[in-house]
Design a protein around this motif. Structure first.
Motif, PDB file in Angstrom:
ATOM      1  N   TYR A  92       0.709  -1.327  -0.304  1.00  0.00           N
ATOM      2  CA  TYR A  92       0.103  -0.249  -0.265  1.00  0.00           C
ATOM      3  C   TYR A  92       0.832   1.384   0.059  1.00  0.00           C
ATOM      4  O   TYR A  92       1.497   1.684   0.693  1.00  0.00           O
ATOM      5  CB  TYR A  92      -0.897   0.315   1.196  1.00  0.00           C
ATOM      6  CG  TYR A  92      -1.776  -1.074   1.412  1.00  0.00           C
ATOM      7  CD1 TYR A  92      -3.244  -1.454   0.685  1.00  0.00           C
ATOM      8  CD2 TYR A  92      -1.524  -2.358   2.380  1.00  0.00           C
ATOM      9  CE1 TYR A  92      -3.644  -2.005   0.493  1.00  0.00           C
ATOM     10  CE2 TYR A  92      -2.249  -3.304   2.242  1.00  0.00           C
ATOM     11  CZ  TYR A  92      -3.820  -3.365   1.197  1.00  0.00           C
ATOM     12  OH  TYR A  92      -4.372  -4.207   1.005  1.00  0.00           O
ATOM     13  N   ALA A  93       0.706   1.837  -0.873  1.00  0.00           N
ATOM     14  CA  ALA A  93       1.734   3.592  -1.362  1.00  0.00           C
ATOM     15  C   ALA A  93       1.371   4.515  -0.315  1.00  0.00           C
ATOM     16  O   ALA A  93       2.127   5.376   0.082  1.00  0.00           O
ATOM     17  CB  ALA A  93       1.415   3.386  -2.258  1.00  0.00           C
ATOM     18  N   ARG A  94      -0.067   4.427  -0.341  1.00  0.00           N
ATOM     19  CA  ARG A  94      -0.763   5.084   1.403  1.00  0.00           C
ATOM     20  C   ARG A  94      -0.571   4.800   2.073  1.00  0.00           C
ATOM     21  O   ARG A  94      -1.763   3.171   2.016  1.00  0.00           O
ATOM     22  CB  ARG A  94      -1.874   5.896  -0.085  1.00  0.00           C
ATOM     23  CG  ARG A  94      -1.253   6.795  -0.959  1.00  0.00           C
ATOM     24  CD  ARG A  94      -2.306   7.940  -1.433  1.00  0.00           C
ATOM     25  NE  ARG A  94      -3.635   6.746  -2.321  1.00  0.00           N
ATOM     26  CZ  ARG A  94      -3.549   6.227  -3.357  1.00  0.00           C
ATOM     27  NH1 ARG A  94      -2.375   6.559  -3.988  1.00  0.00           N
ATOM     28  NH2 ARG A  94      -4.415   5.329  -3.626  1.00  0.00           N
ATOM     29  N   ARG A  95      -1.006   5.469   3.500  1.00  0.00           N
ATOM     30  CA  ARG A  95      -1.513   4.809   4.755  1.00  0.00           C
ATOM     31  C   ARG A  95      -2.769   4.539   4.707  1.00  0.00           C
ATOM     32  O   ARG A  95      -3.593   5.574   3.749  1.00  0.00           O
ATOM     33  CB  ARG A  95      -1.406   5.549   5.364  1.00  0.00           C
ATOM     34  CG  ARG A  95      -0.987   4.878   6.847  1.00  0.00           C
ATOM     35  CD  ARG A  95      -1.012   5.778   8.118  1.00  0.00           C
ATOM     36  NE  ARG A  95      -0.755   4.752   9.199  1.00  0.00           N
ATOM     37  CZ  ARG A  95      -1.651   4.378  10.354  1.00  0.00           C
ATOM     38  NH1 ARG A  95      -3.017   4.910   9.380  1.00  0.00           N
ATOM     39  NH2 ARG A  95      -1.708   3.736  11.367  1.00  0.00           N
ATOM     40  N   GLN A  96      -3.393   2.988   4.903  1.00  0.00           N
ATOM     41  CA  GLN A  96      -4.828   3.041   4.668  1.00  0.00           C
ATOM     42  C   GLN A  96      -4.965   1.923   6.287  1.00  0.00           C
ATOM     43  O   GLN A  96      -4.319   1.182   7.016  1.00  0.00           O
ATOM     44  CB  GLN A  96      -5.342   2.134   3.908  1.00  0.00           C
ATOM     45  CG  GLN A  96      -5.367   2.920   2.329  1.00  0.00           C
ATOM     46  CD  GLN A  96      -5.742   1.974   1.088  1.00  0.00           C
ATOM     47  OE1 GLN A  96      -7.010   0.984   1.297  1.00  0.00           O
ATOM     48  NE2 GLN A  96      -4.968   1.802  -0.103  1.00  0.00           N
ATOM     49  N   GLU A  97      -6.047   2.208   7.044  1.00  0.00           N
ATOM     50  CA  GLU A  97      -7.017   1.764   7.405  1.00  0.00           C
ATOM     51  C   GLU A  97      -7.940   0.861   7.695  1.00  0.00           C
ATOM     52  O   GLU A  97      -8.498   0.709   6.643  1.00  0.00           O
ATOM     53  CB  GLU A  97      -7.197   2.197   9.067  1.00  0.00           C
ATOM     54  CG  GLU A  97      -6.195   3.444   9.492  1.00  0.00           C
ATOM     55  CD  GLU A  97      -6.272   3.598  10.901  1.00  0.00           C
ATOM     56  OE1 GLU A  97      -7.932   4.230  11.845  1.00  0.00           O
ATOM     57  OE2 GLU A  97      -5.243   4.914  11.403  1.00  0.00           O
ATOM     58  N   THR A  98      -7.565  -1.011   8.310  1.00  0.00           N
ATOM     59  CA  THR A  98      -8.779  -1.995   7.950  1.00  0.00           C
ATOM     60  C   THR A  98     -10.399  -1.036   8.944  1.00  0.00           C
ATOM     61  O   THR A  98     -10.143   0.011   9.746  1.00  0.00           O
ATOM     62  CB  THR A  98      -8.390  -2.745   9.245  1.00  0.00           C
ATOM     63  OG1 THR A  98      -8.558  -2.720  10.358  1.00  0.00           O
ATOM     64  CG2 THR A  98      -7.338  -2.892   8.326  1.00  0.00           C
ATOM     65  N   ARG A  99     -11.538  -1.733   8.690  1.00  0.00           N
ATOM     66  CA  ARG A  99     -12.447  -1.199   9.587  1.00  0.00           C
ATOM     67  C   ARG A  99     -11.978  -1.180  11.258  1.00  0.00           C
ATOM     68  O   ARG A  99     -12.627  -0.573  11.991  1.00  0.00           O
ATOM     69  CB  ARG A  99     -14.086  -2.111   8.766  1.00  0.00           C
ATOM     70  CG  ARG A  99     -14.370  -1.483   8.168  1.00  0.00           C
ATOM     71  CD  ARG A  99     -15.313  -2.485   7.564  1.00  0.00           C
ATOM     72  NE  ARG A  99     -15.565  -3.890   7.372  1.00  0.00           N
ATOM     73  CZ  ARG A  99     -15.105  -4.628   6.336  1.00  0.00           C
ATOM     74  NH1 ARG A  99     -14.421  -3.432   5.078  1.00  0.00           N
ATOM     75  NH2 ARG A  99     -15.397  -5.679   6.291  1.00  0.00           N
ATOM     76  N   GLY A 100     -11.297  -2.114  11.074  1.00  0.00           N
ATOM     77  CA  GLY A 100     -11.192  -2.182  12.870  1.00  0.00           C
ATOM     78  C   GLY A 100     -10.326  -1.428  12.954  1.00  0.00           C
ATOM     79  O   GLY A 100      -9.450  -1.601  14.306  1.00  0.00           O
ATOM     80  N   GLY A 101      -9.760  -0.462  12.502  1.00  0.00           N
ATOM     81  CA  GLY A 101      -8.731   0.853  12.776  1.00  0.00           C
ATOM     82  C   GLY A 101      -7.569   0.606  12.836  1.00  0.00           C
ATOM     83  O   GLY A 101      -6.168   1.294  13.530  1.00  0.00           O
ATOM     84  N   ILE A 102      -6.629  -0.304  11.933  1.00  0.00           N
ATOM     85  CA  ILE A 102      -5.148  -1.681  12.150  1.00  0.00           C
ATOM     86  C   ILE A 102      -4.952  -0.645  10.380  1.00  0.00           C
ATOM     87  O   ILE A 102      -5.331  -0.798  10.063  1.00  0.00           O
ATOM     88  CB  ILE A 102      -5.063  -2.833  12.216  1.00  0.00           C
ATOM     89  CG1 ILE A 102      -5.918  -2.773  13.274  1.00  0.00           C
ATOM     90  CG2 ILE A 102      -3.784  -2.874  12.033  1.00  0.00           C
ATOM     91  CD1 ILE A 102      -5.622  -4.365  13.836  1.00  0.00           C
TER      92      ILE A 102
END
Length: 273
Positions: A92-102
């Motif tokens: 993932y080039a850009r920071r993303q979070e899961t629905r669980g916030g990780i």
């Protein structure tokens, strides 16, 4: 020589594309009862039929709640496991979070195989020659575990997050081998494989990976080491790192037993003991 696996049940994650698909197909050809995990129901069903998989389970493995659910489904529906191939992963080039916030890289590339393996250990304990194969990468040589900030909440770099996760894969495989001497746990570098990896990011990042693909090896070549570690009957090693079906020495950070134990404890804190 093609090894027969007629008495083995195998679970392969990330099996709807690339080396995961080839791994599932080839192990099924060798007679194994192969179960695959994918995110998209339609695609997963098509791939299951294509590769000759006995069953297909649906889950987004970046979500820990779904990892637990799919493990429970596997225990209930299949009830036996000889080989687990932890293949799913992404960049993932850009920071993303899961629905669980990780953070996504940390969740999918490391926490998912850690939790899935732990949830399925009771079945592996019942197998005659249980194996866990974890797909890492030579990118681990550029990684370090940011124990104070593994989710890169500060100064996110897609490459650094990916390299950290691949280092975590090797440390996990080694610590699993230490904790579970009856389970053969090994990790591997598949090579730079032409699989569409990285294309999910769009823009310049996707174009860069498309250029890299021109010089990459085929999924069939990239899957060979996964297939070897899953099927070779004479395999006696555990806690080792393989490239091109041969054991090689990983980076010094990947051989740090203290870091491996510390990572295990941190991972348990994330997924719950």
């Amino acid at each position: 020589m093609t090894q027969t696996m007629g008495d083995k049940t195998v679970l392969v994650t990330g099996a709807t594309n690339g080396i995961g698909l080839v791994t599932a197909r080839e192990l099924a050809r060798r007679g194994a009862r192969v179960v695959i995990v994918g995110r998209d129901p339609g695609k997963t069903a098509r791939v299951a039929q294509e590769v000759g998989a006995a069953d297909a389970l649906i889950a987004d493995l970046s979500e820990l709640v779904q990892v637990r659910r799919v493990a429970a489904e596997f225990r209930e529906r299949i009830g036996r496991l000889d080989v687990l191939v932890n293949n799913a992963g992404a960049y993932y080039a850009r920071r993303q979070e899961t629905r669980g916030g990780i953070e996504m890289t940390w969740a999918l590339n490391h926490l998912a195989p850690f939790l899935l393996t732990r949830e399925l250990l009771p079945l592996l304990h019942q197998a005659q020659d249980p194996r866990v194969v974890t797909v890492s990468s030579d990118a681990h040589r550029f990684g370090r575990i940011r124990f104070d900030d593994p989710e890169f909440r500060r100064g996110y770099s897609g490459w650094s997050a990916y390299a950290q996760s691949k280092l975590a894969n090797i440390l996990f495989a080694r610590e699993l081998a230490r904790r579970e001497p009856g389970v053969r746990s090994n990790s591997l570098h598949p090579g730079m494989v032409r699989t569409g990896f990285g294309h999910n990011n769009g823009g310049g990042t996707s174009l860069l990976w498309r250029l890299i693909d021109r010089f990459a090896i085929s999924p069939e070549q990239g899957a060979r080491t996964s297939i070897y570690l899953a099927s070779e009957p004479e395999l006696s090693t555990s806690g080792r790192y393989f490239v091109r079906e041969r054991e090689v020495k990983p980076a010094p950070r990947a051989l740090d037993d203290g870091a491996a134990q510390r990572l295990w404890t941190l991972s348990e804190e994330y997924v719950g003991r």
